[in-house]
Design a protein around this motif. Structure first.
Motif, PDB file in Angstrom:
ATOM      1  N   SER A 168     -10.679  11.406   0.390  1.00 37.20           N
ATOM      2  CA  SER A 168     -10.188  10.787  -0.841  1.00 37.20           C
ATOM      3  C   SER A 168     -10.360  11.755  -2.003  1.00 37.20           C
ATOM      4  CB  SER A 168     -10.932   9.470  -1.129  1.00 37.20           C
ATOM      5  OG  SER A 168     -12.298   9.720  -1.364  1.00 37.20           O
ATOM      6  N   PHE A 169      -9.785  11.359  -3.143  1.00 34.75           N
ATOM      7  CA  PHE A 169      -9.827  12.201  -4.337  1.00 34.75           C
ATOM      8  C   PHE A 169     -10.292  11.390  -5.538  1.00 34.75           C
ATOM      9  CE2 PHE A 169      -6.014  13.546  -1.851  1.00 34.75           C
ATOM     10  CZ  PHE A 169      -6.537  14.724  -1.352  1.00 34.75           C
ATOM     11  N   VAL A 170     -10.923  12.085  -6.463  1.00 33.96           N
ATOM     12  CA  VAL A 170     -11.247  11.515  -7.775  1.00 33.96           C
ATOM     13  C   VAL A 170     -10.678  12.440  -8.831  1.00 33.96           C
ATOM     14  CG1 VAL A 170     -13.050  10.884  -9.413  1.00 33.96           C
ATOM     15  CG2 VAL A 170     -13.372  10.408  -6.979  1.00 33.96           C
ATOM     16  N   ALA A 171      -9.910  11.873  -9.748  1.00 31.68           N
ATOM     17  CA  ALA A 171      -9.447  12.614 -10.918  1.00 31.68           C
ATOM     18  C   ALA A 171     -10.283  12.178 -12.118  1.00 31.68           C
ATOM     19  CB  ALA A 171      -7.957  12.337 -11.170  1.00 31.68           C
ATOM     20  N   TYR A 172     -10.864  13.163 -12.828  1.00 31.62           N
ATOM     21  CA  TYR A 172     -11.651  12.788 -14.006  1.00 31.62           C
ATOM     22  C   TYR A 172     -11.391  13.801 -15.120  1.00 31.62           C
ATOM     23  CZ  TYR A 172     -15.183  16.159 -12.210  1.00 31.62           C
ATOM     24  OH  TYR A 172     -15.846  17.273 -11.759  1.00 31.62           O
ATOM     25  N   ALA A 173     -11.449  13.295 -16.346  1.00 29.27           N
ATOM     26  CA  ALA A 173     -11.180  14.141 -17.509  1.00 29.27           C
ATOM     27  C   ALA A 173     -11.802  13.517 -18.759  1.00 29.27           C
ATOM     28  CB  ALA A 173      -9.672  14.321 -17.710  1.00 29.27           C
ATOM     29  N   TYR A 201     -11.987  15.978  -7.773  1.00 37.14           N
ATOM     30  CA  TYR A 201     -13.104  15.994  -6.825  1.00 37.14           C
ATOM     31  C   TYR A 201     -12.585  15.532  -5.466  1.00 37.14           C
ATOM     32  CZ  TYR A 201     -17.332  14.290  -4.436  1.00 37.14           C
ATOM     33  OH  TYR A 201     -18.321  14.041  -3.512  1.00 37.14           O
ATOM     34  N   LYS A 202     -12.937  16.287  -4.421  1.00 39.04           N
ATOM     35  CA  LYS A 202     -12.442  15.990  -3.078  1.00 39.04           C
ATOM     36  C   LYS A 202     -13.594  15.495  -2.211  1.00 39.04           C
ATOM     37  CE  LYS A 202      -9.311  19.788  -3.960  1.00 39.04           C
ATOM     38  NZ  LYS A 202      -9.064  21.229  -3.743  1.00 39.04           N
ATOM     39  N   GLU A 203     -13.492  14.246  -1.797  1.00 42.20           N
ATOM     40  CA  GLU A 203     -14.500  13.648  -0.921  1.00 42.20           C
ATOM     41  C   GLU A 203     -14.154  14.004   0.516  1.00 42.20           C
ATOM     42  OE1 GLU A 203     -16.211   9.353  -1.397  1.00 42.20           O
ATOM     43  OE2 GLU A 203     -14.480   9.262  -0.069  1.00 42.20           O
ATOM     44  N   LYS A 204     -15.100  14.622   1.243  1.00 38.10           N
ATOM     45  CA  LYS A 204     -14.772  15.158   2.565  1.00 38.10           C
ATOM     46  C   LYS A 204     -15.646  14.575   3.675  1.00 38.10           C
ATOM     47  CE  LYS A 204     -13.081  19.633   0.875  1.00 38.10           C
ATOM     48  NZ  LYS A 204     -13.201  21.111   0.979  1.00 38.10           N
ATOM     49  N   VAL A 240       0.845  -1.191   0.000  1.00 37.08           N
ATOM     50  CA  VAL A 240       0.000   0.000   0.000  1.00 37.08           C
ATOM     51  C   VAL A 240       0.885   1.247   0.000  1.00 37.08           C
ATOM     52  CG1 VAL A 240      -1.786   1.297   1.196  1.00 37.08           C
ATOM     53  CG2 VAL A 240      -1.799  -1.215   1.282  1.00 37.08           C
ATOM     54  N   ARG A 241       0.739   2.071  -1.027  1.00 33.20           N
ATOM     55  CA  ARG A 241       1.430   3.361  -1.065  1.00 33.20           C
ATOM     56  C   ARG A 241       0.403   4.444  -1.337  1.00 33.20           C
ATOM     57  NH1 ARG A 241       3.412   7.476  -4.021  1.00 33.20           N
ATOM     58  NH2 ARG A 241       5.366   8.397  -3.284  1.00 33.20           N
ATOM     59  N   LEU A 242      -0.036   5.108  -0.284  1.00 33.86           N
ATOM     60  CA  LEU A 242      -1.025   6.164  -0.416  1.00 33.86           C
ATOM     61  C   LEU A 242      -0.425   7.403  -1.073  1.00 33.86           C
ATOM     62  CD1 LEU A 242      -2.766   5.888   3.065  1.00 33.86           C
ATOM     63  CD2 LEU A 242      -3.574   4.983   0.889  1.00 33.86           C
ATOM     64  N   LEU A 243      -1.291   8.182  -1.695  1.00 34.16           N
ATOM     65  CA  LEU A 243      -0.874   9.376  -2.434  1.00 34.16           C
ATOM     66  C   LEU A 243      -1.414  10.641  -1.795  1.00 34.16           C
ATOM     67  CD1 LEU A 243      -1.666   7.758  -5.829  1.00 34.16           C
ATOM     68  CD2 LEU A 243       0.559   8.780  -5.382  1.00 34.16           C
ATOM     69  N   THR A 244      -0.607  11.683  -1.804  1.00 40.78           N
ATOM     70  CA  THR A 244      -1.088  13.000  -1.393  1.00 40.78           C
ATOM     71  C   THR A 244      -1.892  13.607  -2.544  1.00 40.78           C
ATOM     72  OG1 THR A 244       0.850  14.169  -2.252  1.00 40.78           O
ATOM     73  CG2 THR A 244       0.975  13.330   0.029  1.00 40.78           C
ATOM     74  N   GLN A 245      -2.593  14.686  -2.255  1.00 38.28           N
ATOM     75  CA  GLN A 245      -3.348  15.367  -3.300  1.00 38.28           C
ATOM     76  C   GLN A 245      -2.428  15.817  -4.436  1.00 38.28           C
ATOM     77  OE1 GLN A 245      -6.065  18.460  -1.991  1.00 38.28           O
ATOM     78  NE2 GLN A 245      -5.718  19.660  -3.850  1.00 38.28           N
TER      79      GLN A 245
END
Length: 219
Positions: A211-216, A201-204, A183-188
């Motif tokens: 957590s984060f979602v990247a979409y394009a 998108y930032k889930e709060k 497991v290697r977690l990522l920063t924003q």
């Protein structure tokens, strides 16, 4: 009890499950703007997830679920294939959408994570990729507060002595270390750098970024 109410995604009443439904709602909103028929590749997901979401009945949506291990054939229209997220065996822009939930933190070091992101951007016309936030106080796999910042040796020691989150106590040091290091977690900042030009998108929870979602590609 804490695990069931807060972190267990399989418990529909848990906070984690409610947040996941909200996040998937964003995906459905984006999906509603895409012309049909369309194809979706889910990297690291399950056939059951899409069945529960009702996608097995959509004649105009073709879903392929990809995992590194062997998969059981589905009785529904959803396909299941074996493959590697670091080397997707598909041509450029082959899928209309690539969807991936909490997978990129499991593929290895930062170079491996960059390679997965590169493959997603190569193969997908659009993507929707989620990952937990490294800086959130509760480590999302072992459910031990701030353990993602502990030295590896300490994390191994804990796992050898206690059940932690999704992981059962592992008395074998070699296996415990393997589970910790997978497991290697990522920063924003790290995550957004994997997907340049994407919307984040930032889930709060209580104002804290879980957590984060990247979409394009959805414009």
């Amino acid at each position: 009890m804490f695990f069931e109410k807060i972190a267990n995604n399989s418990n529909a009443a848990s906070l984690a499950a409610r947040l996941r439904r909200k996040c998937f709602g964003l995906f459905l909103t984006l999906l509603s703007k895409v012309e049909r028929p369309l194809t979706i590749l889910d990297i690291g997901g399950t056939v059951q997830f899409w069945e529960v979401m009702g996608f097995d009945d959509f004649a105009d949506v073709e879903i392929t679920v990809l995992n590194v291990g062997e998969c059981s054939p589905s009785a529904t229209r959803i396909k299941c294939v074996q493959g590697n997220a670091l080397a997707l065996n598909f041509p450029d822009q082959f899928f209309d959408i690539i969807f991936s939930n909490s997978v990129v933190e499991h593929v290895g070091n930062l170079d491996a994570q960059c390679q997965m992101a590169k493959e997603i951007r190569r193969v997908a016309k659009r993507y929707f990729v989620q990952t937990p936030n490294k800086n959130f106080f509760l480590e999302p796999h072992f459910h031990f507060p701030y353990s993602q910042f502990f030295p590896v040796r300490l994390r191994v020691w804990l796992l050898m002595r206690f059940d932690l989150g999704w992981y059962k106590k592992e008395p074998d040091q070699t296996r415990a270390r393997k589970e910790v290091e997978e497991v290697r977690l990522l920063t924003q900042k790290e995550f957004h750098a994997l997907f340049p030009g994407s919307t984040l998108y930032k889930e709060k929870i209580l104002g804290l970024k879980k957590s984060f979602v990247a979409y394009a590609g959805w414009e």
